[in-house]
Design an enzyme around this catalytic site. Structure first.
Site, PDB file in Angstrom:
ATOM      1  N   ASP A  50       3.649 138.601  25.426  1.00  0.00           N
ATOM      2  CA  ASP A  50       3.148 137.522  24.568  1.00  0.00           C
ATOM      3  C   ASP A  50       2.987 136.205  25.324  1.00  0.00           C
ATOM      4  O   ASP A  50       3.507 136.051  26.423  1.00  0.00           O
ATOM      5  CB  ASP A  50       4.146 137.263  23.432  1.00  0.00           C
ATOM      6  CG  ASP A  50       4.086 138.333  22.368  1.00  0.00           C
ATOM      7  OD1 ASP A  50       3.174 139.156  22.427  1.00  0.00           O
ATOM      8  OD2 ASP A  50       4.968 138.315  21.488  1.00  0.00           O
ATOM      9  N   LYS A  60      -0.039 136.942  21.528  1.00  0.00           N
ATOM     10  CA  LYS A  60       0.159 136.702  20.109  1.00  0.00           C
ATOM     11  C   LYS A  60       1.059 135.492  19.864  1.00  0.00           C
ATOM     12  O   LYS A  60       2.043 135.302  20.525  1.00  0.00           O
ATOM     13  CB  LYS A  60       0.822 137.921  19.481  1.00  0.00           C
ATOM     14  CG  LYS A  60       0.282 138.262  18.119  1.00  0.00           C
ATOM     15  CD  LYS A  60       0.583 139.692  17.797  1.00  0.00           C
ATOM     16  CE  LYS A  60       2.051 139.980  17.716  1.00  0.00           C
ATOM     17  NZ  LYS A  60       2.741 139.304  16.621  1.00  0.00           N
ATOM     18  N   MET A  76       7.966 128.409  13.229  1.00  0.00           N
ATOM     19  CA  MET A  76       6.555 128.280  12.845  1.00  0.00           C
ATOM     20  C   MET A  76       6.365 127.307  11.673  1.00  0.00           C
ATOM     21  O   MET A  76       5.546 127.547  10.789  1.00  0.00           O
ATOM     22  CB  MET A  76       5.981 129.663  12.459  1.00  0.00           C
ATOM     23  CG  MET A  76       5.999 130.651  13.611  1.00  0.00           C
ATOM     24  SD  MET A  76       5.614 132.339  13.108  1.00  0.00           S
ATOM     25  CE  MET A  76       7.195 132.907  12.515  1.00  0.00           C
TER      26      MET A  76
HETATM   27  C1  LIG Z   1       6.289 134.381  16.194  1.00  0.00           C
HETATM   28  S1  LIG Z   1       7.736 133.403  16.270  1.00  0.00           S
HETATM   29  C2  LIG Z   1       8.657 134.303  17.445  1.00  0.00           C
HETATM   30  C3  LIG Z   1      10.138 134.071  17.367  1.00  0.00           C
HETATM   31  C4  LIG Z   1      10.904 134.861  18.410  1.00  0.00           C
HETATM   32  N1  LIG Z   1      10.819 136.277  18.162  1.00  0.00           N
HETATM   33  C5  LIG Z   1      12.381 134.438  18.488  1.00  0.00           C
HETATM   34  O1  LIG Z   1      13.256 135.255  18.206  1.00  0.00           O
HETATM   35  O2  LIG Z   1      12.642 133.295  18.839  1.00  0.00           O
HETATM   36  C6  LIG Z   1       7.158 132.024  17.194  1.00  0.00           C
HETATM   37  C7  LIG Z   1       7.878 130.753  16.796  1.00  0.00           C
HETATM   38  O3  LIG Z   1       9.177 130.724  17.374  1.00  0.00           O
HETATM   39  C8  LIG Z   1       9.506 129.398  17.718  1.00  0.00           C
HETATM   40  N2  LIG Z   1       9.679 129.328  19.179  1.00  0.00           N
HETATM   41  C9  LIG Z   1       9.591 130.327  20.059  1.00  0.00           C
HETATM   42  N3  LIG Z   1       9.887 129.918  21.299  1.00  0.00           N
HETATM   43  C10 LIG Z   1      10.165 128.599  21.196  1.00  0.00           C
HETATM   44  C11 LIG Z   1      10.580 127.586  22.102  1.00  0.00           C
HETATM   45  N4  LIG Z   1      10.767 127.840  23.400  1.00  0.00           N
HETATM   46  N5  LIG Z   1      10.795 126.331  21.637  1.00  0.00           N
HETATM   47  C12 LIG Z   1      10.643 126.049  20.333  1.00  0.00           C
HETATM   48  N6  LIG Z   1      10.271 126.959  19.423  1.00  0.00           N
HETATM   49  C13 LIG Z   1      10.040 128.213  19.845  1.00  0.00           C
HETATM   50  C14 LIG Z   1       8.359 128.515  17.256  1.00  0.00           C
HETATM   51  O4  LIG Z   1       8.655 128.088  15.947  1.00  0.00           O
HETATM   52  C15 LIG Z   1       7.210 129.492  17.292  1.00  0.00           C
HETATM   53  O5  LIG Z   1       6.155 129.090  16.433  1.00  0.00           O
END
Ligand SMILES: C[S@@+](CC[C@H](N)C(=O)[O-])C[C@H]1O[C@@H](n2cnc3c(N)ncnc32)[C@H](O)[C@@H]1O
Length: 261
Positions: free
Chosen positions: A57, A79, A192
């Site tokens: 991703d 994605k 998100m």
């Molecule tokens: C589709 S979700 C995936 C979450 C992921 N599976 C997890 O366990 O963290 C994507 C969202 O996770 C959050 N996110 C993921 N990585 C991030 C980061 N390094 N800093 C801040 N938010 C993050 C944001 O809200 C982003 O829109």
């Protein structure tokens, strides 16, 4: 390994073998953790080193990809919320196709595959195709970000419940799930949620939560370009507008945010 006089553990002579314990002919759903490549688990690193095919991703950091061999087929499926380079059905199809033709197939996702990662849907597709699979958990962003900021997500006297939610509105959803949400003694973490920040904050205020409830927004959590904006339910929207935060961002709301040093 033996104990020294002062009870400090002596390091083993050799580092653990990274190629042990990984079974062959499987599709692995692997969590890459919240961003910092050092937060990758040892098992994830082992599996990545053995990958014949990698589907990854956008939120997976470049450094993590360095564990993969040069011969590995890399497929970027890019994605993220509202930006599906490859539709989920196509990702499922690719996983099944490569799972049949190759030995170690790795589906690498940011954070943890089972926290807003659609890992469940991918497993369903693999099950239906009769393929072997395994999930390697990762540090979800809520845990990575909270640790990086020194925010205890639970704390006696401040928070006895941790709620992980998506800010992404479901199709056909009419009533906001933030409406009538009481945050007393709770920590709310929203993935998100950036695009809906104004309506989330408005709903929480209408639900009789104190306007002084602390809020943190963390952009690029645990990465070298991490940016943090803190405020309260009353001030956070104005601060967010001023700081021009962009995705990926995580929102943490609750009294525990105020415990941050
Ligand atoms: C589709 S979700 C995936 C979450 C992921 N599976 C997890 O366990 O963290 C994507 C969202 O996770 C959050 N996110 C993921 N990585 C991030 C980061 N390094 N800093 C801040 N938010 C993050 C944001 O809200 C982003 O829109």
């Amino acid at each position: 390994m033996k104990l020294l006089k002062n009870d400090v553990m002596e390091s083993p002579q050799t580092s653990p073998r990274l190629d042990s314990g990984v079974k062959s002919k499987k599709v692995y759903l692997v969590g890459a953790g919240s961003g910092d490549p050092d937060l990758l688990t040892i098992k994830a690193a082992k599996v990545l080193q053995l990958a014949d095919v990698l589907l990854f991703d956008r939120l997976v950091s470049e450094d993590v990809l360095e564990y993969v061999s040069k011969s590995c087929i890399r497929i970027f499926v890019g994605k993220e919320c509202d930006y599906h380079t490859v539709p989920q059905e196509e990702i499922n199809r690719l996983l099944v196709e490569y799972g049949k033709s190759h030995t170690v197939v790795v589906r690498l996702k940011g954070g943890d595959p089972f926290i807003f990662g659609r890992g469940g849907e991918e497993i369903q597709a693999l099950e239906e195709a009769g393929l072997e699979w395994e999930v390697v958990p990762g540090i979800t962003t809520a845990l990575g970000a909270a640790a990086a900021l020194g925010i205890p997500l639970t704390h006696r006297g401040y928070s006895s419940q941790l709620i992980l939610m998506t800010g992404h509105k479901q199709k056909d959803q009419t009533v906001s799930e933030f409406h009538e949400m009481n945050l007393l003694n709770k920590t709310l973490v929203i993935y998100m949620g950036l695009n809906r920040l104004v309506s989330i904050v408005t709903d929480l205020l209408h639900s009789n939560n104190s306007k002084d409830t602390p809020v943190a927004i963390i952009q690029n959590a645990t990465l070298s370009n991490q940016k943090v904006v803190t405020g309260t339910l009353e001030t956070i929207v104005e601060k967010y507008n001023r700081e021009k935060l962009v995705s990926p961002c995580l929102i943490i709301i609750g009294e525990v945010v105020g415990l941050r040093k």
